[in-house]
Write a protein that holds these residues in place. Structure first.
Motif, PDB file in Angstrom:
ATOM      1  N   HIS A  62       0.856  -1.186   0.000  1.00  9.81           N
ATOM      2  CA  HIS A  62       0.000   0.000   0.000  1.00  9.81           C
ATOM      3  C   HIS A  62       0.894   1.238   0.000  1.00  9.81           C
ATOM      4  CE1 HIS A  62       0.857   0.974   4.230  1.00  9.81           C
ATOM      5  NE2 HIS A  62       0.617  -0.272   4.532  1.00  9.81           N
ATOM      6  N   PRO A  63       0.368   2.391  -0.429  1.00 11.90           N
ATOM      7  CA  PRO A  63       1.163   3.621  -0.387  1.00 11.90           C
ATOM      8  C   PRO A  63       1.626   3.913   1.031  1.00 11.90           C
ATOM      9  CG  PRO A  63      -0.798   3.927  -1.714  1.00 11.90           C
ATOM     10  CD  PRO A  63      -0.955   2.598  -1.028  1.00 11.90           C
ATOM     11  N   ARG A  64       2.886   4.294   1.179  1.00 12.45           N
ATOM     12  CA  ARG A  64       3.445   4.556   2.492  1.00 12.45           C
ATOM     13  C   ARG A  64       4.512   5.639   2.458  1.00 12.45           C
ATOM     14  NH1 ARG A  64       5.186  -1.246   3.771  1.00 12.45           N
ATOM     15  NH2 ARG A  64       3.365  -1.624   2.511  1.00 12.45           N
ATOM     16  N   ASP A  65       4.573   6.369   1.329  1.00 12.12           N
ATOM     17  CA  ASP A  65       5.651   7.336   1.155  1.00 12.12           C
ATOM     18  C   ASP A  65       5.211   8.785   1.279  1.00 12.12           C
ATOM     19  OD1 ASP A  65       4.130   7.284  -1.124  1.00 12.12           O
ATOM     20  OD2 ASP A  65       5.812   7.552  -2.501  1.00 12.12           O
ATOM     21  N   GLY A 111      11.889   5.873  -1.838  1.00 12.02           N
ATOM     22  CA  GLY A 111      12.088   4.457  -1.597  1.00 12.02           C
ATOM     23  C   GLY A 111      13.560   4.119  -1.503  1.00 12.02           C
ATOM     24  N   PRO A 112      13.912   2.837  -1.519  1.00 12.72           N
ATOM     25  CA  PRO A 112      15.309   2.423  -1.446  1.00 12.72           C
ATOM     26  C   PRO A 112      16.131   3.036  -2.575  1.00 12.72           C
ATOM     27  CG  PRO A 112      13.838   0.545  -1.148  1.00 12.72           C
ATOM     28  CD  PRO A 112      12.991   1.699  -1.579  1.00 12.72           C
ATOM     29  N   ASP A 113      17.347   3.454  -2.222  1.00 12.68           N
ATOM     30  CA  ASP A 113      18.278   4.025  -3.206  1.00 12.68           C
ATOM     31  C   ASP A 113      17.726   5.291  -3.855  1.00 12.68           C
ATOM     32  OD1 ASP A 113      20.011   1.847  -2.757  1.00 12.68           O
ATOM     33  OD2 ASP A 113      18.909   0.640  -4.216  1.00 12.68           O
ATOM     34  N   GLY A 114      16.811   5.966  -3.166  1.00  6.34           N
ATOM     35  CA  GLY A 114      16.287   7.214  -3.675  1.00  6.34           C
ATOM     36  C   GLY A 114      15.214   7.070  -4.731  1.00  6.34           C
ATOM     37  N   GLU A 121       7.995  -1.819   0.782  1.00  8.87           N
ATOM     38  CA  GLU A 121       9.096  -1.830   1.738  1.00  8.87           C
ATOM     39  C   GLU A 121       8.564  -2.096   3.145  1.00  8.87           C
ATOM     40  OE1 GLU A 121       8.227   0.954   0.124  1.00  8.87           O
ATOM     41  OE2 GLU A 121       9.688   1.263  -1.478  1.00  8.87           O
ATOM     42  N   PRO A 122       9.294  -2.868   3.956  1.00 10.27           N
ATOM     43  CA  PRO A 122       8.857  -3.088   5.349  1.00 10.27           C
ATOM     44  C   PRO A 122       8.693  -1.759   6.074  1.00 10.27           C
ATOM     45  CG  PRO A 122      10.628  -4.597   4.762  1.00 10.27           C
ATOM     46  CD  PRO A 122      10.525  -3.604   3.632  1.00 10.27           C
ATOM     47  N   LEU A 123       7.538  -1.556   6.654  1.00 12.99           N
ATOM     48  CA  LEU A 123       7.214  -0.303   7.325  1.00 12.99           C
ATOM     49  C   LEU A 123       7.114  -0.552   8.823  1.00 12.99           C
ATOM     50  CD1 LEU A 123       6.252   2.700   7.110  1.00 12.99           C
ATOM     51  CD2 LEU A 123       3.918   1.778   7.040  1.00 12.99           C
ATOM     52  N   PRO A 124       7.968   0.075   9.645  1.00 15.48           N
ATOM     53  CA  PRO A 124       7.865  -0.137  11.097  1.00 15.48           C
ATOM     54  C   PRO A 124       6.471   0.206  11.609  1.00 15.48           C
ATOM     55  CG  PRO A 124       9.893   1.022  10.553  1.00 15.48           C
ATOM     56  CD  PRO A 124       9.071   0.980   9.290  1.00 15.48           C
TER      57      PRO A 124
END
Length: 352
Positions: A62-65, A111-114, A121-124
């Motif tokens: 899901h969107p998380r950014d 995200g990873p590497d910009g 991505e795993p989200l705490p």
């Protein structure tokens, strides 16, 4: 300071003796702002978590950014709390308004590497609450005799069949054994959250066990009809008195005054005031599930004011009835159910 529920406005079992067979107990948790440590039950406090154990993460796509930074949410709350202490309160200063505007900004996290986030991505997850059985009489024993319940949630409304639901993670552990090892002191945190109501303020608990009765819609039909007729008679009497005196007359209701208390609590009965009652069966064994925990957006409101603790009866609902900073849905409550046959079975939950 302890919190004490006032006596109910009347003895409901004297009016409806059949309710004695349905009498239960629930533990009102009474979270209030504090500085709990990992050895204490709390909402939003530090978790008793082993240093070598992975922190819970959300892996659902899901969107998380995009969202607000948790640290900005906490800064804004602290500023507003300090500002409200000024007497007389005349609102925020120009500099305070500028800071709030800055902290209220939505941020985008690469995200990873910009690269742009792909939503996987795993989200705490956020540590919502931890409850020690020694503090909470109505908290059942966990699997393998574990005595500490820890509750986590994903800080985005992006789950379930609708794609707008809550995602929870429950973790049971043995407190004494965990405390003997090395503990995590700096848990990971999500860079942004979808809504500020997912970020709890640290609160100490003041547990209190009280009597409770089922939601009216789950009572036997004949008893439910009698309660409805009694409430209608009270409302008619109140309307007549209002016409005579010109003043509003408060009435007593089973749902709001006599059965299920508002606020955070463990055990007892769930309220179904938004949806019709829904059977909660264990997804693993089909056993009828029991209410484990209620996460509430407020401790009391205008409709449930009779439950306001004695120690706080002269305080206004805002901000005193909103100690945790947590908001569930449209300022509702989250009821979490567990399997009584096997506490290791997956939980279920409902937002009301």
């Amino acid at each position: 300071m302890k919190r004490t529920t006032p006596p109910r406005p009347l003895d409901v079992e004297a009016l409806f003796p059949e309710l004695a067979a349905h009498r239960g107990t629930t533990t009102r948790l009474h979270p209030r702002p504090g500085r709990p440590d990992a050895s204490q039950s709390s909402v939003g406090g530090p978790m008793l978590w082993p240093a070598d154990e992975p922190w819970p993460v959300c892996t659902a796509p899901h969107p998380r950014d995009r969202g607000r930074r948790p640290e900005d949410i906490r800064r804004e709350r602290d500023l507003l709390a300090e500002a409200r202490k000024r007497q007389p309160y005349e609102g925020l200063t120009e500099e305070e308004r500028r800071l709030v505007e800055e902290w209220d900004r939505t941020h985008r996290v690469p995200g990873p590497d910009g690269a742009q986030s792909d939503g996987t991505e795993p989200l705490p997850m956020i540590g919502l609450a931890q409850l020690y059985r020694r503090d909470v009489p109505d908290l059942p024993e966990g699997p393998d005799g574990h005595d500490l319940l820890q509750v986590f949630w994903c800080p985005f409304d992006a789950h379930g069949p609708t794609g707008y639901g809550v995602s929870l993670r429950l973790h049971w552990r043995g407190a004494e054994r965990t405390a003997a090892g090395e503990l995590l002191t700096a848990p990971p945190s999500p860079p942004v959250v979808g809504h500020q109501g997912y970020v709890p303020d640290p609160c100490a608990l003041h547990p209190e066990r009280v009597v409770t009765y089922p939601f009216a819609g789950l009572l036997p039909e004949e008893l439910r009809d009698r309660i409805d007729a009694w409430e209608e008679a009270l409302e008619e009497e109140a309307e007549e008195r209002e016409e005579e005196t010109g003043e509003a007359v408060a009435t007593i209701g089973y749902q709001y005054d006599l059965s299920i208390p508002p606020g955070w609590r463990a055990g007892g009965y769930a309220s179904w005031h938004v949806t019709d009652p829904s059977p909660m069966e264990c997804p693993a064994c089909a056993a009828p599930m029991r209410l484990l925990l209620t996460v509430d957006s407020s401790e009391w409101d205008g409709g449930s004011g009779s439950w306001t603790p004695v120690e706080e009866r002269d305080l206004p609902p805002f901000p005193h009835a909103l100690p945790t900073g947590v908001t569930v849905g449209n300022h509702g409550e989250l009821n979490v159910f567990a399997c009584p046959a096997d506490p290791a079975h997956p939980p279920r939950w409902s937002v009301q």
